[in-house]
Design a protein around this motif. Structure first.
Motif, PDB file in Angstrom:
ATOM      1  N   ASP A 246      20.879  20.082 -48.290  1.00 33.62           N
ATOM      2  CA  ASP A 246      20.082  20.596 -49.407  1.00 33.62           C
ATOM      3  C   ASP A 246      20.789  20.374 -50.750  1.00 33.62           C
ATOM      4  O   ASP A 246      20.177  20.471 -51.806  1.00 33.62           O
ATOM      5  N   MET A 247      22.102  20.039 -50.716  1.00 38.50           N
ATOM      6  CA  MET A 247      22.786  19.694 -51.958  1.00 38.50           C
ATOM      7  C   MET A 247      22.270  18.383 -52.539  1.00 38.50           C
ATOM      8  O   MET A 247      22.510  18.072 -53.708  1.00 38.50           O
ATOM      9  N   LEU A 248      21.556  17.595 -51.722  1.00 38.98           N
ATOM     10  CA  LEU A 248      20.950  16.363 -52.221  1.00 38.98           C
ATOM     11  C   LEU A 248      19.645  16.638 -52.960  1.00 38.98           C
ATOM     12  O   LEU A 248      19.062  15.729 -53.533  1.00 38.98           O
ATOM     13  N   ASP A 249      19.197  17.883 -52.946  1.00 48.58           N
ATOM     14  CA  ASP A 249      17.906  18.259 -53.527  1.00 48.58           C
ATOM     15  C   ASP A 249      18.137  19.018 -54.830  1.00 48.58           C
ATOM     16  O   ASP A 249      17.850  20.208 -54.934  1.00 48.58           O
ATOM     17  N   ALA A 250      18.656  18.313 -55.841  1.00 46.55           N
ATOM     18  CA  ALA A 250      19.009  18.963 -57.109  1.00 46.55           C
ATOM     19  C   ALA A 250      17.805  19.584 -57.797  1.00 46.55           C
ATOM     20  O   ALA A 250      17.931  20.584 -58.513  1.00 46.55           O
ATOM     21  N   SER A 251      16.617  19.018 -57.574  1.00 47.09           N
ATOM     22  CA  SER A 251      15.413  19.540 -58.214  1.00 47.09           C
ATOM     23  C   SER A 251      14.786  20.696 -57.446  1.00 47.09           C
ATOM     24  O   SER A 251      13.801  21.272 -57.899  1.00 47.09           O
ATOM     25  N   ALA A 252      15.346  21.031 -56.268  1.00 44.21           N
ATOM     26  CA  ALA A 252      14.828  22.102 -55.408  1.00 44.21           C
ATOM     27  C   ALA A 252      13.382  21.859 -54.994  1.00 44.21           C
ATOM     28  O   ALA A 252      12.644  22.804 -54.707  1.00 44.21           O
ATOM     29  N   SER A 253      12.986  20.590 -54.927  1.00 41.84           N
ATOM     30  CA  SER A 253      11.605  20.273 -54.560  1.00 41.84           C
ATOM     31  C   SER A 253      11.321  20.559 -53.091  1.00 41.84           C
ATOM     32  O   SER A 253      10.164  20.680 -52.698  1.00 41.84           O
ATOM     33  N   LEU A 254      12.364  20.675 -52.274  1.00 47.20           N
ATOM     34  CA  LEU A 254      12.185  20.924 -50.842  1.00 47.20           C
ATOM     35  C   LEU A 254      12.406  22.386 -50.470  1.00 47.20           C
ATOM     36  O   LEU A 254      12.288  22.749 -49.303  1.00 47.20           O
ATOM     37  N   GLN A 255      12.746  23.185 -51.441  1.00 49.45           N
ATOM     38  CA  GLN A 255      13.037  24.588 -51.178  1.00 49.45           C
ATOM     39  C   GLN A 255      11.805  25.296 -50.614  1.00 49.45           C
ATOM     40  O   GLN A 255      10.685  25.087 -51.078  1.00 49.45           O
ATOM     41  N   ALA A 256      12.017  26.110 -49.583  1.00 47.25           N
ATOM     42  CA  ALA A 256      10.906  26.820 -48.968  1.00 47.25           C
ATOM     43  C   ALA A 256      10.225  27.734 -49.971  1.00 47.25           C
ATOM     44  O   ALA A 256      10.870  28.316 -50.850  1.00 47.25           O
ATOM     45  N   SER A 257       8.919  27.850 -49.839  1.00 47.98           N
ATOM     46  CA  SER A 257       8.160  28.721 -50.732  1.00 47.98           C
ATOM     47  C   SER A 257       8.682  30.151 -50.645  1.00 47.98           C
ATOM     48  O   SER A 257       8.770  30.723 -49.564  1.00 47.98           O
ATOM     49  N   GLY A 258       9.054  30.689 -51.797  1.00 47.07           N
ATOM     50  CA  GLY A 258       9.585  32.044 -51.832  1.00 47.07           C
ATOM     51  C   GLY A 258      11.044  32.134 -51.445  1.00 47.07           C
ATOM     52  O   GLY A 258      11.628  33.217 -51.457  1.00 47.07           O
ATOM     53  N   GLY A 259      11.651  31.007 -51.094  1.00 43.66           N
ATOM     54  CA  GLY A 259      13.056  31.002 -50.690  1.00 43.66           C
ATOM     55  C   GLY A 259      13.967  30.617 -51.841  1.00 43.66           C
ATOM     56  O   GLY A 259      13.526  30.333 -52.956  1.00 43.66           O
ATOM     57  N   ALA A 260      15.251  30.638 -51.555  1.00 38.90           N
ATOM     58  CA  ALA A 260      16.254  30.246 -52.545  1.00 38.90           C
ATOM     59  C   ALA A 260      17.451  29.673 -51.806  1.00 38.90           C
ATOM     60  O   ALA A 260      17.775  30.106 -50.700  1.00 38.90           O
ATOM     61  N   TYR A 261      18.087  28.687 -52.411  1.00 41.54           N
ATOM     62  CA  TYR A 261      19.230  28.062 -51.765  1.00 41.54           C
ATOM     63  C   TYR A 261      20.463  28.968 -51.774  1.00 41.54           C
ATOM     64  O   TYR A 261      21.407  28.760 -51.028  1.00 41.54           O
ATOM     65  N   GLY A 262      20.450  29.985 -52.625  1.00 41.52           N
ATOM     66  CA  GLY A 262      21.584  30.917 -52.646  1.00 41.52           C
ATOM     67  C   GLY A 262      22.730  30.405 -53.490  1.00 41.52           C
ATOM     68  O   GLY A 262      22.700  29.303 -54.038  1.00 41.52           O
ATOM     69  N   ARG A 263      23.770  31.222 -53.578  1.00 43.82           N
ATOM     70  CA  ARG A 263      24.900  30.897 -54.443  1.00 43.82           C
ATOM     71  C   ARG A 263      25.670  29.701 -53.876  1.00 43.82           C
ATOM     72  O   ARG A 263      25.966  29.643 -52.691  1.00 43.82           O
ATOM     73  N   PRO A 264      26.014  28.753 -54.743  1.00 43.36           N
ATOM     74  CA  PRO A 264      26.782  27.592 -54.289  1.00 43.36           C
ATOM     75  C   PRO A 264      28.221  27.971 -53.959  1.00 43.36           C
ATOM     76  O   PRO A 264      28.716  29.018 -54.370  1.00 43.36           O
ATOM     77  N   ASN A 265      28.891  27.093 -53.224  1.00 42.95           N
ATOM     78  CA  ASN A 265      30.288  27.316 -52.853  1.00 42.95           C
ATOM     79  C   ASN A 265      31.278  26.722 -53.837  1.00 42.95           C
ATOM     80  O   ASN A 265      32.468  27.026 -53.781  1.00 42.95           O
ATOM     81  N   CYS A 266      30.798  25.835 -54.717  1.00 40.75           N
ATOM     82  CA  CYS A 266      31.692  25.178 -55.673  1.00 40.75           C
ATOM     83  C   CYS A 266      31.009  25.145 -57.036  1.00 40.75           C
ATOM     84  O   CYS A 266      29.876  24.678 -57.156  1.00 40.75           O
ATOM     85  N   VAL A 267      31.713  25.661 -58.049  1.00 37.17           N
ATOM     86  CA  VAL A 267      31.138  25.788 -59.388  1.00 37.17           C
ATOM     87  C   VAL A 267      32.156  25.315 -60.420  1.00 37.17           C
ATOM     88  O   VAL A 267      33.359  25.579 -60.292  1.00 37.17           O
ATOM     89  N   ALA A 268      31.666  24.622 -61.445  1.00 43.28           N
ATOM     90  CA  ALA A 268      32.527  24.172 -62.543  1.00 43.28           C
ATOM     91  C   ALA A 268      31.985  24.706 -63.863  1.00 43.28           C
ATOM     92  O   ALA A 268      30.780  24.923 -64.016  1.00 43.28           O
TER      93      ALA A 268
END
Length: 411
Positions: A145-167
């Protein structure tokens, strides 16, 4: 049967005539694949993950010798796009014909340069040239799902949640914290990393940033090498970042340009990975074809049985079809104003599925011998199976490609 019914084919099958440069690249990479990659790949496949990256492992010699192939992306940058594409396609297929895991290790060394060029950061491309590289994108809690930067595949009403790596950007530095998963290709051998992660902008975390990170910086650490089923010659492992500070000049994309670079990155990476599995499929087919002329059953070589010829033909056509699609997509992307990501994902899925089907059929043709380590087929099948997941699992890539076919204006 008269010899005229056996038209000679070159190394890569139904190939249009090669230029002098293409012939030279094909011959040199094929020789390297035969003399270096095949024996080293077999040897490395039988080592533990730790032994494979140890200082006395033949892996290091292979990676060093690969530099002599002359496949410099910065040197090729001024070439005609189609000419450059063809040279890289020919070289990648030959290397993977030798060993797909080691071919992947050689390819990923070039990814920091490749992505720097895509971002238009020539200084970073030159900085990374000649250094062993890796590409870090997937995370422990976020796989393909990290390949889905636009979140176009995200389940309806869902969320990918907090990432593990942030800059985050702090003055003239980029500060990185977090972890990338054990699937970072080249993580154990790399000197520089093409890092794709989320961005912290005034406390708001969002996609994303792409950064070239030297892996000898304070705060960078690596996990154990991943012990896995296939493509064992491609070392993979975790990367950890603890307040790692990188000059802001190393930034390839910030949040405003990240989605475009992520799109271009996947459009470029998928066909390159597809090429590797065309090479693997061809190797499996050629092993089966040779074995069918040697192995006797019923008093004759098995190639004289109609069913064997039938099966070999379908292996042949699948390899040719996969190569044709991958080359077609790469030429389109090299010449079009914008690459077609759905074409790139189609190429990757087709090539990896073809490799798995052809390797499985080839192993079946070897019978019990195919299950033993005395013959190459069980390794090729394990390697081929890895391709259905590598560089984005095929299911997610198909969803991503399908999303790009959706046009709400037609509803």
């Amino acid at each position: 049967m008269n010899a005229k019914f056996h038209p000679p084919l070159g190394l890569s099958g139904l190939e249009s005539p090669l230029s002098e440069m293409e012939m030279m690249v094909q011959e040199s990479t094929h020789r390297f694949a035969r003399e270096v990659l095949r024996p080293a790949g077999t040897q490395l496949d039988r080592l533990s993950a730790d032994e494979m990256v140890a200082v006395d492992s033949p892996l290091w010699e292979v990676l060093e010798k690969a530099k002599d192939l002359g496949l410099s992306l910065t040197a090729m940058a001024d070439m005609d796009p189609v000419e450059r594409m063809r040279l890289l396609a020919i070289a990648s297929e030959e290397l993977a014909w030798g060993d797909v895991g080691l071919a992947g290790a050689i390819l990923v060394n070039h990814f920091p340069v490749m992505y720097s060029l895509l971002a238009g950061n020539l200084a970073m491309a030159e900085y990374c040239e000649g250094k062993r590289g890796c590409w870090a994108i997937t995370e422990p809690d976020h796989g393909s799902d990290m390949l889905d930067a636009s979140a176009s595949l995200q389940a309806s009403g869902g969320a990918y949640g907090r990432p593990n790596c942030v800059a985050r950007i702090d003055g003239d530095k980029v500060v990185i914290n977090g972890q990338k998963s054990a699937w970072v290709s080249g993580a154990i051998t790399a000197e520089v990393c093409a890092l794709f992660c989320h961005a912290d902008i005034d406390g708001q975390v969002q996609p994303g940033m792409a950064i070239i990170v030297p892996l000898d910086l304070p705060g960078v650490s690596r996990g154990k090498p991943l012990d896995k089923m296939g493509m064992r010659g491609l070392n993979q492992g975790e990367l950890y970042f603890d307040n790692v500070e990188v000059p802001v000049e190393h930034l390839l994309a910030g949040p405003e340009t990240y989605q475009k670079l992520a799109y271009d990155m996947l459009s470029e990476a998928n066909p390159h990975v597809a090429l590797l599995f065309v090479g693997l499929a061809r190797a499996a087919y050629e092993h089966a074809l040779e074995y069918a002329h040697e192995r006797k059953q019923g008093g004759v070589p098995i190639i004289q049985h109609q069913n064997v010829r039938y099966r070999l033909f379908h292996m042949f056509r699948k390899v040719e079809a996969a190569r044709a699609l991958v080359r077609r997509v790469m030429e389109f992307n090299a010449t079009a104003p914008s690459p077609a990501l759905h074409g790139s994902t189609a190429a990757k899925i087709t090539a990896t599925q073809t490799a798995f089907e052809v390797a499985s059929e080839a192993l079946q043709m070897f019978g019990g011998n195919g299950l033993t380590r005395e013959y190459p087929m069980e390794k090729l099948l394990r390697d081929a199976r890895a391709g259905l997941i590598a560089d984005g699992c095929n299911e997610v890539l198909a969803l991503k490609g399908g999303a790009l076919l959706f046009n709400p204006e037609l509803l």
